[in-house]
Enzyme design. Structure first.
Site, short mmCIF file in Angstrom:
data_model
loop_
_atom_site.label_atom_id
_atom_site.label_comp_id
_atom_site.label_asym_id
_atom_site.label_seq_id
_atom_site.Cartn_x
_atom_site.Cartn_y
_atom_site.Cartn_z
CG HIS A 272 -85.58 -151.34 23.65
ND1 HIS A 272 -85.99 -151.04 24.93
CD2 HIS A 272 -84.23 -151.47 23.72
CE1 HIS A 272 -84.92 -151.00 25.73
NE2 HIS A 272 -83.85 -151.27 25.01
CD GLU A 273 -81.89 -152.79 21.00
OE1 GLU A 273 -81.00 -151.92 21.00
OE2 GLU A 273 -82.15 -153.51 22.01
CG HIS B 292 -80.81 -148.11 22.86
ND1 HIS B 292 -80.55 -147.40 24.01
CD2 HIS B 292 -81.24 -149.34 23.27
CE1 HIS B 292 -80.80 -148.18 25.06
NE2 HIS B 292 -81.23 -149.34 24.64
CG HIS C 218 -79.64 -141.54 23.28
ND1 HIS C 218 -79.28 -142.24 24.39
CD2 HIS C 218 -79.54 -140.23 23.63
CE1 HIS C 218 -78.98 -141.40 25.37
NE2 HIS C 218 -79.13 -140.17 24.93
#
Ligand SMILES: [Zn+2]
Length: 683
Positions: free
Chosen positions: A471-472, A475, A478
């Site tokens: 998940h991180e 990010h 991104h």
């Protein structure tokens, strides 16, 4: 450069590899003078833009704003990285000191009348300025930022906005403190073995710890979610479950800590603020700055999920009632029984044991799996670096390159729990990508709180830990893959209900056999995770999702109702929402209004609690694009995903960006399937 600035590594030139900050040389005492210099410089830059005698142009206004505050960004970024990941008393003192100063600084800028007049003039003639689409978007974002803060209103309205803001902050603090007081004042003591019936060792240990913290002997259950939920899940004592559950769901509802008057006043004030800013309701104000845009879009989403969720929760209830009866329980299932019987059913169906899974998930293999996925999708490679300064020896650094060896950025991984780190997991950056005056490469961090393996032993992750890492890392990508000109819309600088798409989407690859069979291998033997274990792990995902979805939707519908106009009474909204939803009696809202801190402690998630589900709709639908293509690494889909999502920052309206990637707006179908809300029977 004065002697002071030359001595201060925050203000001097950064000559470490990749222009990274000299994290090994920065001391707490460097921050106060650096902030002071940076704030002064920013103020002077802003004043010069606002006072410019020239006709407002894009360069002299928007580009100038983008070029302002670079020193402040540099100092703030380093400071907040340390404040989260490696703090101490000196840093905490600076944090307390700086928080109000920074809030005032930004507030003054966003209410700067001359600046807003320039932005407003530009926005009014934007179509005729010959701007690129990215420039037009950046202008629009600046204009919205100022307008939504109240710039452009007359002095009386601005004054009233300020009063409302101050009062809301006070009410929000009071709301949180009431809930906290109820949580702190209550404990349920467990006397002797009879009261501990059914509780596994880890729940007993937590109950002992909670007693010790309060200077008491024995075991206690408290009203924090992490204490009460496991108790409800495992306690075989129905009378005790009933007692603690009643106290838990009554937080903030009675006596001196009654939050109902606060809710009525807050909803009235938020409504007034929305009217002052030209919106029909607070929900309209809030949602205007999101991908959803309008309350109707949110309601449409909730309704589409509600019908199948309700069918499933009824099936789940009947299964649990049947289980209770089979055990000789002659009673109707109550809300306090749900977690207990659901846990029994889960155990019977899946029998998953954490200690069975962990040996297959050593940290380094999971990091490798995340890198491999980024390589297959986007052609990124990660090369370990050892000469970039870090703030703690556990922090690892990789240089990130793109196809053909193109420079992308630098990735910092700080994985282990330690006392100087706050809890949780997050992505942040030391520098954001931009290229207004030449290419600036991003420096991106992932911070986690995994328990480090014993000396000489690898760190083993649970499946949830591995999911958090993916998940991180999503990010992180991104931020790293961002390819825009302007800092304001760089990387994760997107609207509130779009920011979780790149992270939640990335989690999907972890579930895939393409990744698990390759990377989930026993740390001692190298054997792959047994197929049966993998199957149980994946199948267990949809268990009890009718319940989870229903309790969440209850709070989400209530959140919207509170913010669609006028002062609202907590009890009336809750009752009306339950009735309209035909909510089963056995399910209580995930957060009942008197303790719904997400929406009443501050504005953060007010009229925004839907965004968890919204993001999940997006990520499920987005991943389905790969499934439909028949390859979870399909190059054409990956290219579109790169261009319109991971590299695009906030350069476009998110609905447009998503449509460019997917060819249409998202539908809820993939989410319903992933949650197991469609298809045959509860699984
Ligand atoms: Zn996230």
């Amino acid at each position: 450069m004065t002697a002071q600035t030359a001595d201060n590594p925050l203000l001097a030139a950064w000559d470490a590899p990749f222009g990274a900050p000299p994290l090994d040389r920065i001391r707490p005492e460097h921050f106060a003078p650096a902030f002071e210099t940076a704030l002064g410089a920013h103020r002077a830059e802003i004043d010069a833009i606002a006072a410019s005698p020239s006709e407002p142009g894009f360069e002299s206004t928007v580009a100038a704003l983008e070029r302002s505050g670079r020193l402040l960004a540099r100092v703030s970024n380093v400071f907040y990285v340390l404040a989260g990941a490696h703090t101490n008393e000196a840093i905490q003192a600076i944090e307390r000191d700086m928080a109000p100063k920074l809030a005032r600084h930004w507030n003054e800028i966003h209410l700067n009348e001359k600046l807003f007049v320039r932005l407003d003039a530009l926005q009014g003639k934007a179509a005729g300025l010959g701007l690129t689409s990215e420039q037009a978007r950046v202008l629009e974002r600046y204009h919205a930022l100022f307008r939504r803060a109240g710039a452009g209103l007359d002095a009386a309205a601005k004054q009233r906005l300020k009063e409302i803001g101050d009062r809301l902050a006070t009410l929000g603090t009071g709301f949180s403190q009431n809930v906290l007081a109820d949580e702190q004042s209550y404990t349920m003591a467990l006397e002797g073995e009879a009261d501990l019936a059914g509780l596994p060792d880890f729940v007993r240990a937590a109950a002992r710890g909670a007693a010790e913290e309060r200077g008491r002997k024995g075991h206690v259950v408290t009203l924090s979610r992490s204490s009460v939920e496991p108790f409800l899940q495992f306690s075989a004592r129905r009378d005790l479950r009933e007692k603690v559950f009643a106290a838990w769901i009554a937080r903030g509802e009675k006596g001196k800590t009654d939050n109902k008057p606060i809710i009525a006043e807050m909803t009235a004030l938020r409504d007034e603020r929305a009217h002052l800013l030209g919106y029909p309701s607070f929900a309209h104000y809030k949602l205007d700055d999101t991908m959803a845009k309008k309350p109707e879009a949110v309601t449409g989403l909730l309704d589409a999920v509600w019908a199948p969720a309700r069918r499933r929760v009824i099936e789940e209830r009947d299964a649990l009632q049947g289980l209770a009866a089979a055990e000789g329980g002659n009673f109707r299932l109550a809300p306090c029984d749900w977690r207990y019987y659901a846990e029994k059913l889960r155990k019977a169906r899946f029998d998953l044991d954490e200690s069975e899974i962990k040996p297959y998930l050593p940290l380094d293999r999971v990091i490798e799996a995340a890198f491999y996925t980024a390589n297959r999708l986007f052609g990124l490679t990660f090369t370990a670096q050892h000469d970039v300064p870090v703030y703690h020896p556990d922090v690892r650094v990789w240089e990130v390159s793109g196809p053909g060896g193109r420079d992308v950025g630098v990735f910092f991984g700080d994985y282990f729990a330690r006392p100087s780190k706050r809890s949780g997991a997050w992505m942040t950056s030391l520098r954001d990508q931009e290229k207004l005056d030449g290419e600036v490469r991003p420096l991106v961090l992932n911070v986690m709180n995994f328990n480090k393996g014993a000396p000489g032993e690898p760190t083993l992750l649970s499946f949830d830990d591995a999911r958090t890492l993916f998940h991180e890392f999503g990010h992180g990508l991104h931020g790293l893959m961002s390819d825009v000109t302007y800092r304001m819309i760089s990387g994760t600088g997107v609207l509130h209900d779009f920011v979780e798409l790149p992270s939640q989407l990335y989690e999907h690859w972890l579930d895939r056999p393409e990744i698990l069979t390759r990377f989930a291998r026993h740390y001692k033997t190298g054997a792959p995770m047994p197929q049966a274990l993998m199957d149980r792990l994946i199948a267990s995902r949809t268990f009890n999702q009718g319940f989870s979805t229903t309790e969440y939707l209850g709070s989400t519908y209530a959140d919207l109702d509170f913010h669609l106009g006028g002062a609202k009474e907590a009890a009336e909204v809750e009752e009306a929402t339950r009735a309209r939803m035909q909510m089963p009696d056995e399910v209580v809202m995930r957060h009942r209004p008197p303790h719904f801190g997400h929406i009443f402690a501050d504005d953060g998630y007010a009229a925004g609690y839907y965004s968890y589900l919204w993001s999940e709709v997006l990520d499920a639908d987005a991943f389905n694009a790969f499934v439909e293509a028949g390859d979870v690494f399909d190059p054409a889909v990956a290219q579109r995903l790169r261009d319109h999502v991971y590299a695009a920052g906030g350069a476009r309206d998110p609905a447009e960006a998503y449509t460019a990637f997917r060819g249409r707006m998202p539908t809820v179908d993939a989410l319903l399937k992933r949650r197991g809300l469609v298809g045959t029977g509860p699984s």
